[in-house]
Design a protein around this motif. Sequence first.
Motif, PDB file in Angstrom:
ATOM      1  N   ALA A   1       0.744  -1.284   0.069  1.00  0.00           N
ATOM      2  CA  ALA A   1      -0.031  -0.056   0.027  1.00  0.00           C
ATOM      3  C   ALA A   1       0.756   1.009  -0.160  1.00  0.00           C
ATOM      4  CB  ALA A   1      -1.005  -0.062   1.060  1.00  0.00           C
ATOM      5  N   PRO A   2       1.551   1.509  -1.237  1.00  0.00           N
ATOM      6  CA  PRO A   2       2.315   2.604  -1.217  1.00  0.00           C
ATOM      7  C   PRO A   2       1.871   4.049  -0.583  1.00  0.00           C
ATOM      8  CG  PRO A   2       1.577   2.058  -3.384  1.00  0.00           C
ATOM      9  CD  PRO A   2       1.283   1.038  -2.366  1.00  0.00           C
ATOM     10  N   ASP A   3       0.416   4.294  -0.830  1.00  0.00           N
ATOM     11  CA  ASP A   3       0.044   5.519  -0.387  1.00  0.00           C
ATOM     12  C   ASP A   3      -0.019   5.470   1.429  1.00  0.00           C
ATOM     13  OD1 ASP A   3      -1.928   3.602  -0.255  1.00  0.00           O
ATOM     14  OD2 ASP A   3      -3.633   4.729  -0.642  1.00  0.00           O
ATOM     15  N   VAL A   4       0.086   4.442   1.996  1.00  0.00           N
ATOM     16  CA  VAL A   4       0.328   4.351   3.487  1.00  0.00           C
ATOM     17  C   VAL A   4       1.513   4.850   3.741  1.00  0.00           C
ATOM     18  CG1 VAL A   4       0.016   3.006   5.443  1.00  0.00           C
ATOM     19  CG2 VAL A   4      -1.673   2.759   3.778  1.00  0.00           C
ATOM     20  N   GLY A   5       2.517   4.280   2.933  1.00  0.00           N
ATOM     21  CA  GLY A   5       4.033   4.537   3.122  1.00  0.00           C
ATOM     22  C   GLY A   5       4.249   5.969   3.048  1.00  0.00           C
ATOM     23  N   ALA A   6       3.474   6.651   1.869  1.00  0.00           N
ATOM     24  CA  ALA A   6       3.721   8.057   1.501  1.00  0.00           C
ATOM     25  C   ALA A   6       2.922   8.808   2.561  1.00  0.00           C
ATOM     26  CB  ALA A   6       3.057   8.290   0.333  1.00  0.00           C
ATOM     27  N   LEU A   7       2.015   8.645   3.025  1.00  0.00           N
ATOM     28  CA  LEU A   7       1.150   9.358   4.360  1.00  0.00           C
ATOM     29  C   LEU A   7       2.287   9.344   5.657  1.00  0.00           C
ATOM     30  CD1 LEU A   7      -0.905  10.663   5.678  1.00  0.00           C
ATOM     31  CD2 LEU A   7      -2.085   8.626   5.868  1.00  0.00           C
ATOM     32  N   ALA A   8       2.801   7.878   5.882  1.00  0.00           N
ATOM     33  CA  ALA A   8       3.553   7.996   7.105  1.00  0.00           C
ATOM     34  C   ALA A   8       4.959   8.645   7.042  1.00  0.00           C
ATOM     35  CB  ALA A   8       4.213   6.271   7.271  1.00  0.00           C
ATOM     36  N   ALA A   9       5.408   8.909   5.803  1.00  0.00           N
ATOM     37  CA  ALA A   9       6.735   9.515   5.629  1.00  0.00           C
ATOM     38  C   ALA A   9       6.320  11.172   5.889  1.00  0.00           C
ATOM     39  CB  ALA A   9       7.151   9.584   4.128  1.00  0.00           C
ATOM     40  N   LEU A  10       5.078  11.581   5.210  1.00  0.00           N
ATOM     41  CA  LEU A  10       4.562  13.096   5.487  1.00  0.00           C
ATOM     42  C   LEU A  10       4.331  13.178   6.818  1.00  0.00           C
ATOM     43  CD1 LEU A  10       3.578  15.594   3.992  1.00  0.00           C
ATOM     44  CD2 LEU A  10       1.229  14.429   4.070  1.00  0.00           C
ATOM     45  N   ALA A  11       3.848  12.240   7.364  1.00  0.00           N
ATOM     46  CA  ALA A  11       3.459  12.591   9.050  1.00  0.00           C
ATOM     47  C   ALA A  11       4.816  12.561   9.821  1.00  0.00           C
ATOM     48  CB  ALA A  11       2.806  11.376   9.639  1.00  0.00           C
ATOM     49  N   ARG A  12       5.834  11.694   9.451  1.00  0.00           N
ATOM     50  CA  ARG A  12       7.294  11.825  10.205  1.00  0.00           C
ATOM     51  C   ARG A  12       7.608  13.221   9.615  1.00  0.00           C
ATOM     52  NH1 ARG A  12       7.921   6.957   8.116  1.00  0.00           N
ATOM     53  NH2 ARG A  12       9.292   7.655   6.294  1.00  0.00           N
ATOM     54  N   ALA A  13       7.683  13.626   8.640  1.00  0.00           N
ATOM     55  CA  ALA A  13       8.192  14.985   8.436  1.00  0.00           C
ATOM     56  C   ALA A  13       7.331  16.150   8.976  1.00  0.00           C
ATOM     57  CB  ALA A  13       8.467  15.146   6.596  1.00  0.00           C
ATOM     58  N   THR A  14       6.346  15.855   9.319  1.00  0.00           N
ATOM     59  CA  THR A  14       5.444  17.058   9.618  1.00  0.00           C
ATOM     60  C   THR A  14       5.266  17.196  11.239  1.00  0.00           C
ATOM     61  OG1 THR A  14       4.094  16.896   7.635  1.00  0.00           O
ATOM     62  CG2 THR A  14       3.303  18.080   9.402  1.00  0.00           C
ATOM     63  N   LEU A  15       5.122  16.010  11.714  1.00  0.00           N
ATOM     64  CA  LEU A  15       5.024  15.935  13.345  1.00  0.00           C
ATOM     65  C   LEU A  15       6.246  16.133  14.193  1.00  0.00           C
ATOM     66  CD1 LEU A  15       2.396  13.212  13.477  1.00  0.00           C
ATOM     67  CD2 LEU A  15       1.814  15.620  13.651  1.00  0.00           C
ATOM     68  N   ARG A  16       6.119  16.859  15.308  1.00  0.00           N
ATOM     69  CA  ARG A  16       7.004  17.027  16.230  1.00  0.00           C
ATOM     70  C   ARG A  16       7.567  15.790  16.722  1.00  0.00           C
ATOM     71  NH1 ARG A  16       4.541  22.051  16.464  1.00  0.00           N
ATOM     72  NH2 ARG A  16       3.238  21.204  18.266  1.00  0.00           N
ATOM     73  N   PRO A  17       8.786  15.416  17.502  1.00  0.00           N
ATOM     74  CA  PRO A  17       9.268  14.367  18.046  1.00  0.00           C
ATOM     75  C   PRO A  17       8.209  13.876  19.110  1.00  0.00           C
ATOM     76  CG  PRO A  17      11.277  15.509  17.137  1.00  0.00           C
ATOM     77  CD  PRO A  17      10.031  16.347  17.203  1.00  0.00           C
ATOM     78  N   GLY A  18       8.058  14.523  19.947  1.00  0.00           N
ATOM     79  CA  GLY A  18       7.160  14.367  21.236  1.00  0.00           C
ATOM     80  C   GLY A  18       5.709  14.223  21.086  1.00  0.00           C
ATOM     81  N   GLU A  19       5.128  14.703  20.047  1.00  0.00           N
ATOM     82  CA  GLU A  19       3.613  14.616  19.873  1.00  0.00           C
ATOM     83  C   GLU A  19       2.885  13.218  19.933  1.00  0.00           C
ATOM     84  OE1 GLU A  19       1.992  18.273  17.398  1.00  0.00           O
ATOM     85  OE2 GLU A  19       3.545  17.023  16.130  1.00  0.00           O
ATOM     86  N   ARG A  20       2.050  13.263  20.568  1.00  0.00           N
ATOM     87  CA  ARG A  20       1.236  12.025  20.692  1.00  0.00           C
ATOM     88  C   ARG A  20       0.173  11.775  19.842  1.00  0.00           C
ATOM     89  NH1 ARG A  20       0.133  13.982  26.802  1.00  0.00           N
ATOM     90  NH2 ARG A  20      -0.129  15.877  25.344  1.00  0.00           N
ATOM     91  N   VAL A  21       0.084  10.745  18.911  1.00  0.00           N
ATOM     92  CA  VAL A  21      -0.620  10.501  17.680  1.00  0.00           C
ATOM     93  C   VAL A  21      -1.741   9.575  17.674  1.00  0.00           C
ATOM     94  CG1 VAL A  21      -0.192  10.248  15.229  1.00  0.00           C
ATOM     95  CG2 VAL A  21       1.635  11.185  16.534  1.00  0.00           C
ATOM     96  N   GLY A  22      -2.775   9.775  16.953  1.00  0.00           N
ATOM     97  CA  GLY A  22      -3.870   8.908  16.972  1.00  0.00           C
ATOM     98  C   GLY A  22      -3.666   8.662  15.450  1.00  0.00           C
ATOM     99  N   ALA A  23      -3.764   7.222  15.244  1.00  0.00           N
ATOM    100  CA  ALA A  23      -3.775   6.981  13.677  1.00  0.00           C
ATOM    101  C   ALA A  23      -5.250   6.337  13.539  1.00  0.00           C
ATOM    102  CB  ALA A  23      -2.895   5.655  13.360  1.00  0.00           C
ATOM    103  N   VAL A  24      -5.824   6.610  12.334  1.00  0.00           N
ATOM    104  CA  VAL A  24      -7.148   6.306  12.130  1.00  0.00           C
ATOM    105  C   VAL A  24      -7.284   5.987  10.471  1.00  0.00           C
ATOM    106  CG1 VAL A  24      -9.634   7.250  12.151  1.00  0.00           C
ATOM    107  CG2 VAL A  24      -7.962   8.275  13.534  1.00  0.00           C
TER     108      VAL A  24
END
Length: 104
Positions: free
Chosen positions: A2-25
Amino acid sequence: MAPDVGALAALARATLRPGERVGAVGVPKGWFAPQTLCFNLAPRPCAILSSGVSEGAHAGISGVGRLRDDELDALVLYRAGPVPDGFTPIAALGQSAVVARRRR
């Protein structure tokens, strides 16, 4: 797979700060995208929200760790519908793959 899931993960890693607590939906009853997103967002605390933000606590990968709704700083949504109230989109890949941060 699912390459779009990988692309979203990369976008999220680049966008979110290291200590942020995240919910994945993801889609209802879907396990692959939320589990994969949480795995790729480590070491950030991440919980899987099976049906979006609701009252209660949500478990992390394989049920390990828990985050309450009020502890979530950000959401990463994959084909999960609109961004819930209280969150603002900060990055996206089209309309179905969104990174959102809680409005404070």
